[in-house]
Design a protein around this motif. Structure first.
Motif, PDB file in Angstrom:
ATOM      1  N   ARG A 193      92.958 -53.090  -8.477  1.00 24.43           N
ATOM      2  CA  ARG A 193      92.640 -53.935  -7.316  1.00 24.43           C
ATOM      3  C   ARG A 193      93.961 -54.569  -6.886  1.00 24.43           C
ATOM      4  O   ARG A 193      94.583 -55.312  -7.644  1.00 24.43           O
ATOM      5  N   VAL A 194      94.367 -54.229  -5.650  1.00 26.04           N
ATOM      6  CA  VAL A 194      95.699 -54.650  -5.185  1.00 26.04           C
ATOM      7  C   VAL A 194      95.555 -55.611  -4.007  1.00 26.04           C
ATOM      8  O   VAL A 194      94.698 -55.414  -3.149  1.00 26.04           O
ATOM      9  N   ALA A 195      96.392 -56.616  -4.013  1.00 29.02           N
ATOM     10  CA  ALA A 195      96.488 -57.500  -2.839  1.00 29.02           C
ATOM     11  C   ALA A 195      97.856 -57.315  -2.217  1.00 29.02           C
ATOM     12  O   ALA A 195      98.858 -57.261  -2.931  1.00 29.02           O
ATOM     13  N   VAL A 196      97.896 -57.176  -0.889  1.00 30.17           N
ATOM     14  CA  VAL A 196      99.190 -57.195  -0.188  1.00 30.17           C
ATOM     15  C   VAL A 196      99.209 -58.446   0.666  1.00 30.17           C
ATOM     16  O   VAL A 196      98.294 -58.669   1.474  1.00 30.17           O
ATOM     17  N   ILE A 197     100.224 -59.258   0.471  1.00 27.55           N
ATOM     18  CA  ILE A 197     100.360 -60.460   1.294  1.00 27.55           C
ATOM     19  C   ILE A 197     101.500 -60.212   2.282  1.00 27.55           C
ATOM     20  O   ILE A 197     102.647 -60.003   1.881  1.00 27.55           O
ATOM     21  N   GLY A 198     101.160 -60.214   3.567  1.00 26.88           N
ATOM     22  CA  GLY A 198     102.174 -59.983   4.590  1.00 26.88           C
ATOM     23  C   GLY A 198     101.891 -58.719   5.361  1.00 26.88           C
ATOM     24  O   GLY A 198     101.494 -57.705   4.776  1.00 26.88           O
ATOM     25  N   SER A 199     102.075 -58.790   6.680  1.00 28.56           N
ATOM     26  CA  SER A 199     101.797 -57.612   7.509  1.00 28.56           C
ATOM     27  C   SER A 199     102.906 -57.414   8.527  1.00 28.56           C
ATOM     28  O   SER A 199     102.656 -57.092   9.684  1.00 28.56           O
ATOM     29  N   GLY A 200     104.131 -57.628   8.073  1.00 27.03           N
ATOM     30  CA  GLY A 200     105.285 -57.260   8.889  1.00 27.03           C
ATOM     31  C   GLY A 200     105.586 -55.789   8.663  1.00 27.03           C
ATOM     32  O   GLY A 200     104.738 -55.037   8.168  1.00 27.03           O
ATOM     33  N   SER A 201     106.801 -55.406   8.956  1.00 26.35           N
ATOM     34  CA  SER A 201     107.153 -53.987   8.907  1.00 26.35           C
ATOM     35  C   SER A 201     106.901 -53.365   7.530  1.00 26.35           C
ATOM     36  O   SER A 201     106.298 -52.288   7.418  1.00 26.35           O
ATOM     37  N   SER A 202     107.334 -54.060   6.456  1.00 26.56           N
ATOM     38  CA  SER A 202     107.174 -53.492   5.110  1.00 26.56           C
ATOM     39  C   SER A 202     105.700 -53.384   4.756  1.00 26.56           C
ATOM     40  O   SER A 202     105.254 -52.384   4.171  1.00 26.56           O
ATOM     41  N   GLY A 203     104.922 -54.404   5.093  1.00 22.40           N
ATOM     42  CA  GLY A 203     103.487 -54.374   4.833  1.00 22.40           C
ATOM     43  C   GLY A 203     102.844 -53.215   5.581  1.00 22.40           C
ATOM     44  O   GLY A 203     102.070 -52.432   5.006  1.00 22.40           O
ATOM     45  N   CYS A 346     106.288 -52.750  14.927  1.00 20.33           N
ATOM     46  CA  CYS A 346     106.425 -51.908  13.730  1.00 20.33           C
ATOM     47  C   CYS A 346     106.057 -50.477  14.069  1.00 20.33           C
ATOM     48  O   CYS A 346     105.386 -50.199  15.065  1.00 20.33           O
ATOM     49  N   LEU A 347     106.496 -49.605  13.203  1.00 20.74           N
ATOM     50  CA  LEU A 347     106.187 -48.189  13.347  1.00 20.74           C
ATOM     51  C   LEU A 347     105.291 -47.826  12.168  1.00 20.74           C
ATOM     52  O   LEU A 347     105.625 -48.155  11.026  1.00 20.74           O
ATOM     53  N   ASP A 348     104.162 -47.187  12.443  1.00 17.01           N
ATOM     54  CA  ASP A 348     103.227 -46.999  11.334  1.00 17.01           C
ATOM     55  C   ASP A 348     102.756 -45.564  11.217  1.00 17.01           C
ATOM     56  O   ASP A 348     102.957 -44.748  12.113  1.00 17.01           O
ATOM     57  N   THR A 349     102.134 -45.318  10.081  1.00 16.03           N
ATOM     58  CA  THR A 349     101.420 -44.059   9.884  1.00 16.03           C
ATOM     59  C   THR A 349     100.045 -44.445   9.362  1.00 16.03           C
ATOM     60  O   THR A 349      99.932 -44.933   8.241  1.00 16.03           O
ATOM     61  N   ASN A 350      99.058 -44.338  10.240  1.00 11.37           N
ATOM     62  CA  ASN A 350      97.658 -44.644   9.899  1.00 11.37           C
ATOM     63  C   ASN A 350      97.410 -46.111   9.575  1.00 11.37           C
ATOM     64  O   ASN A 350      96.491 -46.423   8.831  1.00 11.37           O
ATOM     65  N   TYR A 351      98.203 -47.008  10.069  1.00 11.48           N
ATOM     66  CA  TYR A 351      98.018 -48.410   9.691  1.00 11.48           C
ATOM     67  C   TYR A 351      96.649 -48.929  10.142  1.00 11.48           C
ATOM     68  O   TYR A 351      95.840 -49.361   9.322  1.00 11.48           O
ATOM     69  N   TYR A 352      96.391 -48.882  11.441  1.00 11.15           N
ATOM     70  CA  TYR A 352      95.131 -49.468  11.911  1.00 11.15           C
ATOM     71  C   TYR A 352      93.934 -48.725  11.319  1.00 11.15           C
ATOM     72  O   TYR A 352      92.936 -49.337  10.925  1.00 11.15           O
ATOM     73  N   ALA A 353      94.038 -47.389  11.226  1.00 10.49           N
ATOM     74  CA  ALA A 353      92.909 -46.592  10.703  1.00 10.49           C
ATOM     75  C   ALA A 353      92.611 -46.942   9.247  1.00 10.49           C
ATOM     76  O   ALA A 353      91.481 -46.774   8.775  1.00 10.49           O
ATOM     77  N   THR A 354      93.620 -47.439   8.534  1.00  9.93           N
ATOM     78  CA  THR A 354      93.413 -47.812   7.127  1.00  9.93           C
ATOM     79  C   THR A 354      92.314 -48.871   6.988  1.00  9.93           C
ATOM     80  O   THR A 354      91.609 -48.923   5.979  1.00  9.93           O
TER      81      THR A 354
END
Ligand SMILES: Cc1cc2nc3c(=O)[nH]c(=O)nc-3n(C[C@H](O)[C@H](O)[C@H](O)COP(=O)(O)OP(=O)(O)OC[C@H]3O[C@@H](n4cnc5c(N)ncnc54)[C@H](O)[C@@H]3O)c2cc1C
Length: 898
Positions: A193-203, A346-354
């Protein structure tokens, strides 16, 4: 003092072993440090690079998180200094992964044998300038101190990760990772179970890949970002073809471009395109998957104008709503708090679809802030999330973090850089700091840096710095330091530039807003890579303007001054005009000059839409006079402004000042009626003034029929039109009407005295020249007539005139007579306000389409007209460009703008 002697004395001066003596010490071994080493060594300087990491790579050494890639296409995001290097390396993808970029930098280090001059695992902890020896002494956490003549900080803009601002991180019993300090060994997230804090470019880059592995991923988002699909794959065929067709030309175009990528400047404005056309452009950019393309190629007014930019943002929002199935989640992911591009997209690959995946949860921290981190996970003020892993994608203390982390950096007189930068970074060119001789920063605050393809900026900085060191060596100078005047001027220029884009309207890491307590202000240079390069070149070509150079056997050289005093866009316009090598207008004859102006204006974009534009005629003394009426889109009746175009009584028409009239109609919410008064030489003095008077009276008498408010009118004019407006006010007072409620005089001609300083100071080089003014005067009126107040209103009686707003521009031959008129009006008891526009030229305010920095002046003009008409003030969003967005501490750069 010769370096050998310094070496001898310094080796005894430090404790902890022999001091390492070099000409130049470089801190950092990323893109910047490596190129510095290569150039310094090639040019015969002894040098060492000090690097905290155990290998080269910088950003690409530290940021090993899943999905880490560049977001500038790799064919552009690479060194260009050596064509052989370019052909020796082939990129495998459009946007290379972190491992590939790291391999590339290792390849570069090997190719030029750079590692032998790099001390790895060595952090520079402090630096001190020794005035007696004219050398820097750097202390490190590992090994000998370094004594150097020149200290170059290639420490990176995004190399100092920002610590989490959350209580309890230490209590957490699971695994903790930072995207900016990702472990070298594999991180296993499967089944966790993973938490990611932050949604800038790296996130945004890592979230889709973490979601694929984790049992469950919870994303904690404070600020949503705009993200564009990368559509990664092979390098884009058309770009590769362009590059391979003319490699040198392609690279050169990048160097002179806005962002360091060779893309043309868009000239079509959003309002010239229909809805379907705009959508088509957006869809095309979405399909291309290129941030710089999306940020610059849709329409000319994106990123510089709130309305033009809002159209892009709305198209983005539609996309997010389409991709994300749950409307509530989509709403949380949609950014509303900043204009598109004001924060780095940001440039993404499948970000919103995730976020459509069943194993992904989005937590909107705006609705439920994190309270603390506990042993088992994360607690918001509504819920508790038990997790095994926390990934902090919380970004960097950008631009100044790594520089300030070397503490203290003590310059001349023992002054500490952190004290001097307490209210925000101050630099000259983003390269140097007053009081810190021989200290250089690569891509420092005040340079285009993070707003550009950074490799292009790095190469430019390195070349400029090393070329200066060579020049000093050749001339015998040993120190170089920016002057106070130059640094102050740069802060002002930075502030002027910041009104060119919308960055000032967002609180971002560009402005320091992501770090609590950090001074706020736009830190990178927003004027563009090409203009910045030309300014750096100009510093050199003008004899190192803004620098003091000293040496043991040579007289001190200090060409003190500010390198740019013009507004940035005005500078560009003047440079462009100079390149066009146009014949002087006065050499064309009256008709030739009119034809030229008409042709020139035909290429300019149409002005903005207003409610209605109507062409008509009104009865003049000897026949009909044409006019063009601009009606606001708001319900009337509106006050009427009778407007007179510029052109020295010889040129111009309703078309030439059309963009200005449209803009002022929109901003003031008033009807503008632009009068086609007759011109000289066919109709000499006093025709223009008399036509203007007749027209004003007629409009006043027919205000109701024109949809205006009856009773009184206002008058306005630019240049000769300002002259006519001023004269009409005197005629109306003396001839019993019409009633004029106020006068707006923009760079008016007011007098026939040509000996005021501005006539000489600005005689040439600022578009309107002294000789052109002489020509206008000669064509319009005889020397005997010139003292008549109907052409020199400054010589008339001024008491009892309508309240006035007088605009003058610093670099205009007419500046001083405009100011004299404003002063004389005030002395005669007329309520008057003056706007003395710094850095502007005679045509700044009417070049609506190209001089973006003229907006704040036009806002003030519109406000004055509304006041004169008794209307309440009206401010559009974005017009606050007059003042940068700020929070707590005033930033030096922001302060300079005021
Ligand atoms: C994830 C990510 C993606 C990026 N993608 C792009 C992109 O696509 N395009 C783009 O233009 N830019 C991008 N950037 C910006 C990137 O930082 C630059 O492009 C470039 O790599 C900077 O190179 P640099 O040498 O100036 O600094 P860095 O690569 O940051 O190197 C600085 C080095 O200095 C060292 N250092 C700092 N302080 C000290 C000290 N006191 N003592 C010793 N060593 C020290 C650091 O350890 C580091 O290795 C990205 C940044 C990140 C974080």
């Amino acid at each position: 003092m010769p370096d050998a002697m310094v070496a001898a004395s310094n080796s005894q001066a430090t404790s902890g072993g022999t001091t390492h003596q070099v000409d130049v010490a470089v801190v950092g071994a990323g893109f910047a440090g490596l190129y510095l080493l290569q150039r310094l060594r090639k040019d015969g300087f002894t040098t060492v690079a000090l690097e905290e990491a155990d290998d080269v790579g910088g950003t690409w050494y530290w940021n090993r998180y899943p999905g880490a890639r560049c977001d500038i296409q790799t064919i552009d995001y690479c060194y260009t200094f050596d064509p052989e290097l370019e052909s020796a390396w082939k990129w495998s993808e459009k946007y290379a992964t972190q491992p590939e970029i790291l391999r590339y930098l290792g390849f570069v280090a090997d190719r030029y044998d750079l590692r032998r001059d790099i001390r790895f695992c060595t952090k520079v902890t402090a630096a001190r300038w020794d005035q007696a020896t004219e050398r820097w002494l750097l202390t490190t956490d590992n090994g000998a101190a370094v004594s150097c003549r020149y200290y170059i900080m290639a420490t990176g803009c995004l190399s100092s990760p920002k610590p989490p601002e959350i209580d309890g991180v230490k209590d957490f019993k699971g695994e903790v990772y930072f995207t900016g300090r990702w472990p070298h060994e594999e991180v296993k997230l499967a089944g966790k179970r993973v938490a990611v804090i932050g949604s800038g470019s790296s996130g945004i880059q890592s979230i889709p890949l973490i979601a694929e592995q984790a049992a469950h991923l919870t994303v904690f988002q404070r600020t949503p970002n705009f993200a564009l699909p990368a559509h990664n794959g092979a390098a884009t065929a058309d770009r590769v073809a362009l590059l391979e067709g003319d490699r040198a030309g392609y690279r050169e175009q990048a160097r002179w471009s806005g962002a360091g990528v060779p893309l043309p400047k868009q000239t079509v404005c959003s309002w010239q395109l229909s809805d379907p056309e705009r959508r088509e452009r957006f869809e095309n950019a979405w399909a291309i998957g290129d941030l710089i393309f999306m940020s610059s190629q849709l329409w000319a007014d994106q990123r510089v104008d709130v309305d033009g930019d809002a159209l892009v943002a709305e198209l983005f929002r539609e996309k997010i709503r389409t991709i994300v199935k749950d409307p509530g989640i989509a709403a949380s992911l949609i950014p509303y708090d900043h204009p598109f591009g004001a924060k780095r997209p940001c440039l993404d690959t499948n970000y919103y679809a995730t976020f459509n995946r069943p194993n992904v949860t989005l937590v909107n921290l705006r609705q439920e802030p994190i309270k603390s981190i506990m042993a088992s996970g994360i607690k918001t003020d509504k819920r508790t999330f038990d997790v095994d892993v926390i990934v902090f994608a919380t970004g960097f203390d950008a631009m100044t973090g790594a520089i300030m982390a070397v503490h203290p950096i003590k310059g001349r007189g023992g002054k500490s850089l952190s004290d001097i930068w307490a209210n925000g970074p101050q630099t000259y060119l983003g390269l140097t700091v007053t009081g810190f001789p021989n200290l250089f920063m690569i891509t420092g605050p005040g340079s285009p840096s993070v707003l550009s393809n950074m490799v292009v900026s790095i190469e430019q900085h390195v070349d400029w710095v090393v070329d200066r060191l060579i020049a000093m060596r050749e001339t015998g100078f040993t120190t170089l330091e920016a002057t106070e005047t130059a640094q102050h001027g740069w802060a002002r220029h930075m502030a002027d530039c910041s009104t060119l884009t919308l960055h000032r309207l967002a609180n971002t890491w560009y402005t320091g807003a992501n770090v609590p307590g950090k001074a706020q202000g736009v830190m990178p240079y927003t004027g563009g890579v090409g203009p910045y390069r030309s300014i750096c070149n100009e510093v050199v070509s003008r004899g190192m303007v803004g620098f003091r150079l000293t040496g043991p056997n040579i007289a001190e050289q200090c060409n003190d001054g500010e390198v740019v005093r013009l507004q940035p866009d005005v500078r560009l316009v003047l440079n462009m005009l100079e390149e066009m090598k146009l014949a002087p207008i006065e050499s064309l004859g009256a008709q030739g000059a009119r034809d030229f102006v008409a042709e020139f204006n035909a290429d300019r974009p149409a002005g903005r839409p207003v409610g209605e534009v109507v062409d008509g005629t009104l009865p003049g003394t000897d026949g009909p006079l044409p006019y063009r009426l601009y009606r606001p889109a708001t319900p009337g009746p509106h006050p009427i402004v009778v407007y007179f175009h510029g052109g020295g009584w010889v040129l111009g028409d309703q078309q030439s000042d059309d963009p200005y009239c449209r803009d002022m109609c929109r901003r003031s919410g008033m009807i503008f009626v632009s009068i086609g008064y007759r011109h000289a030489p066919e109709h000499r003095f006093p025709t223009a003034a008399e036509d203007g008077y007749v027209a004003t009276r007629w409009i006043s008498e027919h205000a109701g029929e024109l949809g205006g408010q009856p009773g009184s009118v206002l008058v306005a004019g630019w240049s000769a039109g300002g002259n006519i407006a001023a004269v009409i006010c005197q005629l109306a007072r003396d001839r019993g009407g019409p009633h004029i409620a106020g006068q707006l005089l923009v760079c008016p001609i007011t007098d026939c005295t040509f000996d005021r300083p501005s006539y000489n100071d600005n005689a040439t080089g600022y578009f309107l020249t002294r000789s052109l003014m002489y020509w206008f005067w000669d064509i319009y009126c005889s020397p005997a007539d010139r003292i008549d107040p109907r052409v020199s209103p400054l010589r008339g009686k001024l008491a009892g005139l309508p309240q006035a707003f007088v605009v003058t521009c610093e670099f205009d031959p007419l500046r001083d007579e405009g100011i004299a008129y404003g002063d004389a009006l005030a002395a005669a008891g007329v309520p008057v306000e003056q706007l003395k526009a710094r850095g502007h030229i005679h045509s700044s305010f009417t070049m609506v389409d190209v001089v973006i920095t003229g907006v704040s002046g036009r806002v003030q003009m519109a406000e004055a007209l509304r006041r004169f008409a008794g209307l309440p003030p009206e401010r559009k969003q974005g017009d606050e460009g007059v003042r940068p967005a700020r929070t707590a501490t005033p930033h030096k750069i922001a302060a300079a703008a005021e």
